[in-house]
Design an enzyme around this catalytic site. Structure first.
Site, PDB file in Angstrom:
ATOM      1  N   CYS A   2       0.857  -1.182   0.000  1.00 25.56           N
ATOM      2  CA  CYS A   2       0.000   0.000   0.000  1.00 25.56           C
ATOM      3  C   CYS A   2       0.895   1.235   0.000  1.00 25.56           C
ATOM      4  O   CYS A   2       2.001   1.215   0.533  1.00 25.56           O
ATOM      5  CB  CYS A   2      -0.932   0.111   1.200  1.00 25.56           C
ATOM      6  SG  CYS A   2      -2.040  -1.276   1.402  1.00 25.56           S
ATOM      7  N   ARG A  27       3.239   0.325  -5.261  1.00 19.39           N
ATOM      8  CA  ARG A  27       3.177  -0.350  -3.967  1.00 19.39           C
ATOM      9  C   ARG A  27       1.891  -1.143  -3.778  1.00 19.39           C
ATOM     10  O   ARG A  27       1.731  -1.857  -2.783  1.00 19.39           O
ATOM     11  CB  ARG A  27       3.287   0.673  -2.831  1.00 19.39           C
ATOM     12  CG  ARG A  27       4.531   1.520  -2.882  1.00 19.39           C
ATOM     13  CD  ARG A  27       4.574   2.470  -1.724  1.00 19.39           C
ATOM     14  NE  ARG A  27       4.586   1.750  -0.473  1.00 19.39           N
ATOM     15  CZ  ARG A  27       5.655   1.273   0.120  1.00 19.39           C
ATOM     16  NH1 ARG A  27       6.839   1.460  -0.425  1.00 19.39           N
ATOM     17  NH2 ARG A  27       5.573   0.620   1.258  1.00 19.39           N
ATOM     18  N   TRP A  74      -3.040  -2.464  -1.588  1.00 19.23           N
ATOM     19  CA  TRP A  74      -2.776  -3.857  -1.926  1.00 19.23           C
ATOM     20  C   TRP A  74      -3.473  -4.641  -0.818  1.00 19.23           C
ATOM     21  O   TRP A  74      -3.034  -4.629   0.324  1.00 19.23           O
ATOM     22  CB  TRP A  74      -1.273  -4.141  -1.931  1.00 19.23           C
ATOM     23  CG  TRP A  74      -0.929  -5.517  -2.414  1.00 19.23           C
ATOM     24  CD1 TRP A  74      -0.767  -5.917  -3.708  1.00 19.23           C
ATOM     25  CD2 TRP A  74      -0.675  -6.675  -1.602  1.00 19.23           C
ATOM     26  NE1 TRP A  74      -0.451  -7.249  -3.751  1.00 19.23           N
ATOM     27  CE2 TRP A  74      -0.389  -7.736  -2.479  1.00 19.23           C
ATOM     28  CE3 TRP A  74      -0.685  -6.920  -0.236  1.00 19.23           C
ATOM     29  CZ2 TRP A  74      -0.101  -9.022  -2.022  1.00 19.23           C
ATOM     30  CZ3 TRP A  74      -0.398  -8.194   0.225  1.00 19.23           C
ATOM     31  CH2 TRP A  74      -0.100  -9.227  -0.670  1.00 19.23           C
ATOM     32  N   ASN A 100      -0.744   1.705   5.938  1.00 18.69           N
ATOM     33  CA  ASN A 100      -0.003   0.681   5.191  1.00 18.69           C
ATOM     34  C   ASN A 100       0.545  -0.290   6.210  1.00 18.69           C
ATOM     35  O   ASN A 100       1.335   0.101   7.073  1.00 18.69           O
ATOM     36  CB  ASN A 100       1.145   1.350   4.409  1.00 18.69           C
ATOM     37  CG  ASN A 100       2.164   0.344   3.905  1.00 18.69           C
ATOM     38  OD1 ASN A 100       1.824  -0.805   3.639  1.00 18.69           O
ATOM     39  ND2 ASN A 100       3.406   0.767   3.758  1.00 18.69           N
ATOM     40  N   GLY A 101       0.107  -1.546   6.128  1.00 18.68           N
ATOM     41  CA  GLY A 101       0.592  -2.545   7.086  1.00 18.68           C
ATOM     42  C   GLY A 101      -0.528  -3.489   7.464  1.00 18.68           C
ATOM     43  O   GLY A 101      -1.541  -3.571   6.775  1.00 18.68           O
ATOM     44  N   GLU A 489      15.752 -16.748 -12.309  1.00 17.65           N
ATOM     45  CA  GLU A 489      15.334 -15.347 -12.420  1.00 17.65           C
ATOM     46  C   GLU A 489      14.557 -15.112 -13.728  1.00 17.65           C
ATOM     47  O   GLU A 489      13.543 -14.410 -13.740  1.00 17.65           O
ATOM     48  CB  GLU A 489      16.577 -14.443 -12.329  1.00 17.65           C
ATOM     49  CG  GLU A 489      16.361 -12.975 -12.580  1.00 17.65           C
ATOM     50  CD  GLU A 489      15.364 -12.291 -11.638  1.00 17.65           C
ATOM     51  OE1 GLU A 489      14.934 -12.913 -10.660  1.00 17.65           O
ATOM     52  OE2 GLU A 489      14.995 -11.145 -11.936  1.00 17.65           O
ATOM     53  N   LYS A 493      10.721 -13.769 -13.922  1.00 16.87           N
ATOM     54  CA  LYS A 493      10.382 -12.565 -14.683  1.00 16.87           C
ATOM     55  C   LYS A 493       9.212 -12.848 -15.614  1.00 16.87           C
ATOM     56  O   LYS A 493       8.290 -12.072 -15.727  1.00 16.87           O
ATOM     57  CB  LYS A 493      11.614 -12.154 -15.495  1.00 16.87           C
ATOM     58  CG  LYS A 493      12.039 -10.752 -15.534  1.00 16.87           C
ATOM     59  CD  LYS A 493      12.573 -10.045 -14.355  1.00 16.87           C
ATOM     60  CE  LYS A 493      11.897 -10.229 -13.061  1.00 16.87           C
ATOM     61  NZ  LYS A 493      12.650  -9.780 -11.911  1.00 16.87           N
ATOM     62  N   GLU A 496       5.849 -13.448 -13.587  1.00 16.45           N
ATOM     63  CA  GLU A 496       5.214 -12.323 -12.889  1.00 16.45           C
ATOM     64  C   GLU A 496       4.621 -11.275 -13.818  1.00 16.45           C
ATOM     65  O   GLU A 496       3.663 -10.617 -13.447  1.00 16.45           O
ATOM     66  CB  GLU A 496       6.151 -11.683 -11.854  1.00 16.45           C
ATOM     67  CG  GLU A 496       7.299 -10.887 -12.390  1.00 16.45           C
ATOM     68  CD  GLU A 496       8.097 -10.200 -11.261  1.00 16.45           C
ATOM     69  OE1 GLU A 496       9.311 -10.053 -11.439  1.00 16.45           O
ATOM     70  OE2 GLU A 496       7.518  -9.823 -10.235  1.00 16.45           O
ATOM     71  N   HIS A 512      16.486 -35.854 -14.684  1.00 10.88           N
ATOM     72  CA  HIS A 512      15.983 -36.452 -13.437  1.00 10.88           C
ATOM     73  C   HIS A 512      14.487 -36.213 -13.259  1.00 10.88           C
ATOM     74  O   HIS A 512      13.965 -36.367 -12.166  1.00 10.88           O
ATOM     75  CB  HIS A 512      16.769 -35.901 -12.240  1.00 10.88           C
ATOM     76  CG  HIS A 512      18.227 -36.218 -12.320  1.00 10.88           C
ATOM     77  ND1 HIS A 512      18.713 -37.503 -12.157  1.00 10.88           N
ATOM     78  CD2 HIS A 512      19.300 -35.435 -12.599  1.00 10.88           C
ATOM     79  CE1 HIS A 512      20.033 -37.487 -12.313  1.00 10.88           C
ATOM     80  NE2 HIS A 512      20.418 -36.252 -12.587  1.00 10.88           N
ATOM     81  N   LYS A 611       5.354  -3.648  -5.394  1.00 13.56           N
ATOM     82  CA  LYS A 611       6.803  -3.509  -5.473  1.00 13.56           C
ATOM     83  C   LYS A 611       7.472  -3.790  -4.137  1.00 13.56           C
ATOM     84  O   LYS A 611       8.501  -4.449  -4.065  1.00 13.56           O
ATOM     85  CB  LYS A 611       7.129  -2.086  -5.931  1.00 13.56           C
ATOM     86  CG  LYS A 611       8.604  -1.802  -6.107  1.00 13.56           C
ATOM     87  CD  LYS A 611       9.128  -2.491  -7.326  1.00 13.56           C
ATOM     88  CE  LYS A 611      10.601  -2.298  -7.536  1.00 13.56           C
ATOM     89  NZ  LYS A 611      11.130  -3.314  -8.461  1.00 13.56           N
TER      90      LYS A 611
END
Ligand code: M6R
Length: 616
Positions: A2, A27, A74, A100-101, A489, A493, A496, A512, A611
């Site tokens: 947030c 955010r 968020w 925010n939290g 990575e 990428k 997401e 395997h 983010k």
């Protein structure tokens, strides 16, 4: 997560808050809201969706007010909808809050407040908090400034909050625990800004106060900022920092997306990361954070790296680099796992936290645990003054500049650069590396920015490859040695930002199990660097080809062998093997970027993400 923003001053608050919300949208972006105070009245607008939708909503009316609080969300408690969006009123309508939290113990608090007659309209923990504050204020007949510490001391969790009281409209009160909060101080203290980071107010002032955990501040027009500790009311002197950030750094600069801008910024970002630290002609690496504790590093029995997501992948690359250069055993831990077991930490261990934002809650929590156990903490962060940079005993900033795109790009490469420099510094001190190799590496590092530029020249070809595979349902990414973490990575990428399922593996692991997935529908991205067990990787590619897999090879310039068998190749310049991740990553970033754009996804703000992950 947030983003919160507030303004108290002489100007119209609305345009400042809306613009600030757009900057903070990285955010969280599932709903947004704004409260404006004017003439004893608080106007509240909130809606599910992005800040643009809030703007549409507000455009139907006339707004004014020189005090404003805004929020971009968020969701944690309660689905994203209009009612759960912030700001939230207290029952009397006097108090309004942005948060925010997470208030972890909101359920028992809500139960108690319900018994006392409070009514709740949303499913959020924040509405519980604002009513708790109101209850404390009313039942003790005290001011908001006096009530807030009492209420906050009853809360378990994390918060950055701003609270406004209509009955005392000269003041906004903010408090912080676990989530970031900056106060921008305008000229002559005639206006103040409150924000999750400095980006919303950088065009108005570069004077900022970063609140520390457990602090509460009263912001009064013309009177300044008064800070106290939440636990005992002790006064704290406000420390005003001069910010280095500029507006250009946080705008798109002609690129379609922040992600693309940030991919293209990497040559300069890497240069900025090693500038003043890497001195190849003198054969030295200078890093104050390491130099000041060099004995600790050379005597370290073990390095434990804690991080999340892309930063964790940078940690995996660093594991190879530290072990190779400095001969120190390294363990790389997901911060979220590390903190929930009982890790064995010795006083000779060094715990390195890697974090772009410096605010990731899991990484912070892992550091707190390591600190309790007496470890020496070192931070590798991008955001200057962030929580992780403050809790650690020493550290080194990446100096990548603001990273706005949710998908991390330049943060990853600059983290690898910083970690390589640290390893080289220790290697020199310990003598764990041959003189010649050490000097080669120093000189080669200096060449990396121009080699990244060459890697970026493959952009058009990568776009064509993206077009050919954008409709694939799955992708595999393979690498070995230093490039195994790059495969992870690359897969992250793609997942997401394009929502295509992708997995990263060490190339040799295919046989395997995962090779069973390979058929003519499966694109397999294989990193085949010259010194990265090249022949073995070529054999792995042959095995995949025999199962009709579609091969996209990331190969050194001029390669012939892979070119003959792969469906496509993307070339990167030759470099020393430990530095190949800095180049191979570029191709994978561009590949995922173009696929996501072709699929018309929201590249900078992918669904369900934020983010800065400030919830555990
Ligand atoms: O700010 P941090 O580096 O601590 O963030 C860690 C992860 O949340 C972050 O790297 C995330 O995985 C990125 N979205 C990946 O692109």
């Amino acid at each position: 997560m947030c983003g919160i923003i507030g303004y108290i001053g002489m100007q119209e608050a609305y345009p400042i808050v809306i613009k600030g919300l757009k900057r903070l949208e990285y955010r969280g972006y599932d709903s947004a809201g704004i409260a404006l105070y004017d003439n004893d009245d608080i106007q509240l607008y909130k809606t599910k969706g992005k800040v643009a939708e809030l703007e549409n909503l507000v455009s139907e009316t006339t707004v004014s007010g020189s005090i404003g609080l805004g929020h971009t969300r968020w969701a944690t408690h309660g689905v994203p909808n209009d009612v759960n969006s912030h700001p939230h009123f207290s029952n009397s309508g006097d108090l309004v809050i942005i948060h925010n939290g997470i208030i972890e113990n909101y359920a028992p608090l809500k139960e108690e407040l319900t018994k006392r007659g409070y009514v709740f309209h949303s499913d959020t923990d924040t509405e519980v908090l604002v009513n708790l504050i109101e209850d404390v204020k009313k039942s003790n007949n005290i001011s908001l400034f006096e009530a807030l510490p009492i209420a906050l001391n009853q809360c378990v969790g994390a918060y950055a909050i701003a609270v406004f009281d209509r009955t005392n409209p000269e003041e906004v009160i903010v408090a912080k625990l676990g989530s970031p909060l900056a106060i921008g101080v305008g000229a002559y203290e005639k206006e103040f800004f409150i924000a999750s980071d400095a980006s919303p107010f950088i065009e108005y002032t570069n004077n900022a106060i970063y609140l520390e955990d457990g602090e509460l501040a009263s912001i009064k027009l013309g009177q300044g900022v008064e800070i106290v500790k939440i636990t005992d009311g002790q006064n704290v002197d406000p420390y005003v920092q001069k910010l280095q950030l500029n507006l250009e750094q946080i705008e798109k600069g002609g690129f379609d997306h922040f992600m693309l801008k940030e991919i293209y910024e990497q040559p300069n970002a890497i240069l900025d990361t090693y500038r003043g630290r890497l001195l190849p002609d003198e054969g030295i690496v200078k890093m104050a954070g390491v130099d000041d504790h060099i004995e600790r590093f050379t005597k370290a029995k073990r390095i434990i790296i804690v991080a999340c997501g892309t930063s964790w992948h940078a940690g995996l690359v660093a594991e190879y680099i530290f072990e190779e250069f400095a001969r120190i055993p390294v363990e790389v831990e997901y911060a979220s796992e590390f903190r929930y077991r009982n890790p064995i930490i010795d006083k000779d261990d060094i715990v390195i936290a890697i974090s772009q934002s410096g605010e990731t809650a899991d990484t912070m929590a892992a550091l707190k645990l390591a600190k309790e156990k007496g470890a020496f903490l070192f931070g590798v962060c991008n955001v200057v003054g962030s929580s992780i940079s403050r809790i650690t005993d020493a550290g080194a900033y990446t100096h990548a500049g603001p990273e706005i795109g949710v998908a991390s790009t330049k943060a990853f490469t600059t983290q690898i650069v910083v970690l390589s420099l640290i390893a080289l510094r220790i290697a020199k001190e310990k003598g764990s590396m041959g003189h010649k190799d050490y000097h080669y590496l120093l000189h080669e590092m200096e060449q990396i920015p121009s080699k990244v530029k060459i890697a970026l020249e493959e952009n058009d070809k990568i776009k064509e490859i993206a077009q050919a595979y954008k409709d694939a349902a799955n992708f595999l990414y393979l690498g070995r040695g230093f490039n195994f973490p790059v495969a992870l990575e690359g897969a992250l990428k793609l997942k997401e930002i394009s929502y295509i399922h992708a997995e990263g593996y060490p190339a040799a692991e295919m046989k395997h199990g995962p090779i069973a997935l390979v058929d003519e529908q499966m694109p397999v991205v294989v990193i085949a660097t010259r010194k990265g067990h090249y022949e073995k990787v070529v054999s792995n590619i042959q095995e995949l080809k025999s199962r009709k897999g579609k091969i996209i090879g990331i190969v050194p310039k001029g390669d012939v062998q892979v070119k003959q068998i792969a469906d496509h190749v993307i070339e990167i310049p030759e470099t020393l093997e430990p530095f190949t991740p800095l180049l191979s990553t570029i191709s994978l970033q561009l590949l995922s970027y173009h696929i996501a754009v072709l699929l018309e996804k929201n590249v900078d703000q992918p669904r369900n993400l934020a983010k800065s992950v400030t919830v555990e």
